[in-house]
Design a protein around this motif. Structure first.
Motif, PDB file in Angstrom:
ATOM      1  N   ILE A 154      30.522  30.258  38.470  1.00  0.00           N
ATOM      2  CA  ILE A 154      30.263  31.440  37.899  1.00  0.00           C
ATOM      3  C   ILE A 154      29.902  31.454  36.329  1.00  0.00           C
ATOM      4  O   ILE A 154      29.339  32.350  35.804  1.00  0.00           O
ATOM      5  N   CYS A 165      34.187  29.346  41.813  1.00  0.00           N
ATOM      6  CA  CYS A 165      34.359  30.329  42.975  1.00  0.00           C
ATOM      7  C   CYS A 165      34.415  29.688  44.255  1.00  0.00           C
ATOM      8  O   CYS A 165      33.341  28.851  44.517  1.00  0.00           O
ATOM      9  N   ASP A 224      35.381  36.260  47.888  1.00  0.00           N
ATOM     10  CA  ASP A 224      35.255  35.364  46.851  1.00  0.00           C
ATOM     11  C   ASP A 224      36.453  35.196  45.914  1.00  0.00           C
ATOM     12  O   ASP A 224      36.882  36.210  45.546  1.00  0.00           O
ATOM     13  N   TYR A 318      29.112  38.062  37.267  1.00  0.00           N
ATOM     14  CA  TYR A 318      29.513  37.759  38.728  1.00  0.00           C
ATOM     15  C   TYR A 318      29.600  39.280  39.429  1.00  0.00           C
ATOM     16  O   TYR A 318      29.074  39.409  40.598  1.00  0.00           O
ATOM     17  N   HIS A 322      27.371  41.348  42.691  1.00  0.00           N
ATOM     18  CA  HIS A 322      28.033  40.984  44.296  1.00  0.00           C
ATOM     19  C   HIS A 322      28.410  42.103  44.957  1.00  0.00           C
ATOM     20  O   HIS A 322      28.887  42.052  46.046  1.00  0.00           O
TER      21      HIS A 322
END
Ligand SMILES: [Zn+2]
Length: 422
Positions: A154, A165, A224, A318, A322
């Motif tokens: 990331i 990750c 994740d 990140y 997501h």
């Protein structure tokens, strides 16, 4: 790898002792001190591998150790081979080989094909100092064994280390777990890595963990895991700093002149990453002054601006990208679950915290009101109004001794599974 010999000390010696122990050559303590017993174990290993038995772990010895450190070997199929016989030779089993090589047909092995042979042992060590180097090897080892694991980065740390990750699952319920924002809390990295290993294995075997069907988990959730947010800090805590490092003078000064970095939580620029998120950050800066924190140091300095550090910036980017349903941030201070931020959390946050508390035995923290500032979970709750938690594992002075690992793992295995279902 650095060459190790009689008198060497440190994390790499621990790793060497551990692998020689796993292989049956070393019977002593895993203490990071290369004494006579370690030397003898190296000599025995060298003899066994047909190397010059000089008792020094140099490049040839490390070359021979490499497959064991990675947890797998590469084998070229010969005429007459069967998977059963190869498995026997490597002290492993056929199903592990098939998992690692999903494209091969066990009944029609092609001569000359290279295949991955995972050894019978597990990959992630849980009884040594868990450095960035160990993390990298383990990630590579796990993805060879379990090719369905997706690995990405990331971003990078200040010193250019990868912020890895690892993704488990392919469901629509997206969650993310992270460890080691704080350098001397690195025990949270092997916690997450061991959990990944167990889940991946159970998924491959269509098995259950604590009654949870892992195939179901895999299909419902995408998890994740960012196991080491602060690799430069971990390196500093575990290995110290060399004079040629550009941060050497500053870091030493910030540490009060001491070369002992066991109290260090910050990144290599002396910024406490869990005080560097844009959530009541300005308020925290006021408090900082009252606490007498005037600049970079081992802990509690929030930086010159929110997200000033590449590590926290990478986490923010990140997270924004997501659509996460829930996040867990792992720390190590007293077996407590923090779950609120200025009443901005959704109503279910406390119910989920109660479930986590039930399965871990950890206490639910009192509402923090105005005691919590600029942390990752604070920012997540504030910006997304979804459940975010700081889980504080273990008890005692950081870095927690690795001997606490079995208890910590035991307390968190189910919590980590639940996080992906709730
Ligand atoms: Zn912490």
């Amino acid at each position: 790898m650095q060459t190790l010999r009689l008198g060497s000390e440190g994390a790499q010696v621990e790793e060497l002792q551990n692998i020689l122990h796993v292989l049956g050559f070393y019977k002593g303590k895993i203490d990071g001190i290369y004494g006579k017993q370690t030397q003898n174990a190296v000599i025995e290993f060298q003899k066994n591998m047909g190397l010059i038995p000089d008792g020094i772990a140099g490049s040839k010895t490390y070359q021979a150790l490499q497959p064991f450190l990675m947890g797998y070997d590469v084998y070229t199929i010969r005429s007459g081979d069967t998977l059963y016989q190869i498995a026997k030779e490597y002290n492993t089993n056929v199903s592990k080989i098939i998992t690692a090589n999903p494209e091969i047909n066990p009944f029609m092995l092609k001569i000359g094909t290279q295949i991955i042979i995972p050894y019978g042992m597990e990959v992630v060590p849980t009884n040594i100092s868990y450095t960035y180097e160990v993390l990298e090897r383990n990630i590579q080892g796990l993805r060879k064994r379990y090719p369905f694991l997706q690995v990405s980065t990331i971003g990078k740390s200040v010193e250019g280390r990868n912020l890895y990750c690892i993704r488990l699952g392919k469901g629509t319920h997206r969650v993310a777990y992270n460890g080691t924002h704080h350098a001397n809390e690195w025990i949270t990295t092997p916690l997450l890595m061991k959990w990944i290993e167990r889940i991946a294995e159970a998924y491959a075997q269509k098995g259950k963990i604590r009654g949870y069907d892992i195939q179901t988990l895999w299909n419902q959730a995408t998890i994740d895991i960012i196991p080491m947010v602060n690799p430069d800090g971990v390196n500093l805590v575990v290995n110290g700093i060399r004079a040629e490092n550009p941060y050497y003078q500053q870091v030493l000064k910030w540490n009060g002149g001491s070369t002992n970095f066991k109290q260090w939580k910050a990144n290599i620029r002396g910024v406490d990453l869990n005080r560097n998120y844009p959530a009541a950050w300005e308020e925290y800066k006021q408090l900082e002054k009252e606490m007498g924190i005037m600049g970079p140091g081992p802990s509690l300095y929030g930086g010159s601006s929110p997200e000033s550090e590449p590590e926290s910036k990478a986490m923010v980017d990140y997270t924004k990208n997501h659509n996460l349903r829930l996040v867990l941030a792992y720390h190590t201070q007293g077996e407590v679950i923090f779950w609120d931020f200025r009443s901005l959390q959704p109503p279910e946050a406390l119910l989920i915290a109660r479930k986590f508390s039930e399965v871990s035995g950890y206490e639910i923290a009192q509402p923090e009101r105005y005691q919590s500032f600029a942390g990752y979970k604070d920012w997540f709750i504030q910006d997304f109004r979804r459940p975010g938690y700081t889980i504080e594992v273990g008890k005692g002075i950081n870095p927690l001794p690795i001997s606490q690992f079995p208890r910590i793992y035991e307390q968190n295995e189910e919590l980590l599974i639940l996080g992906a279902f709730l």
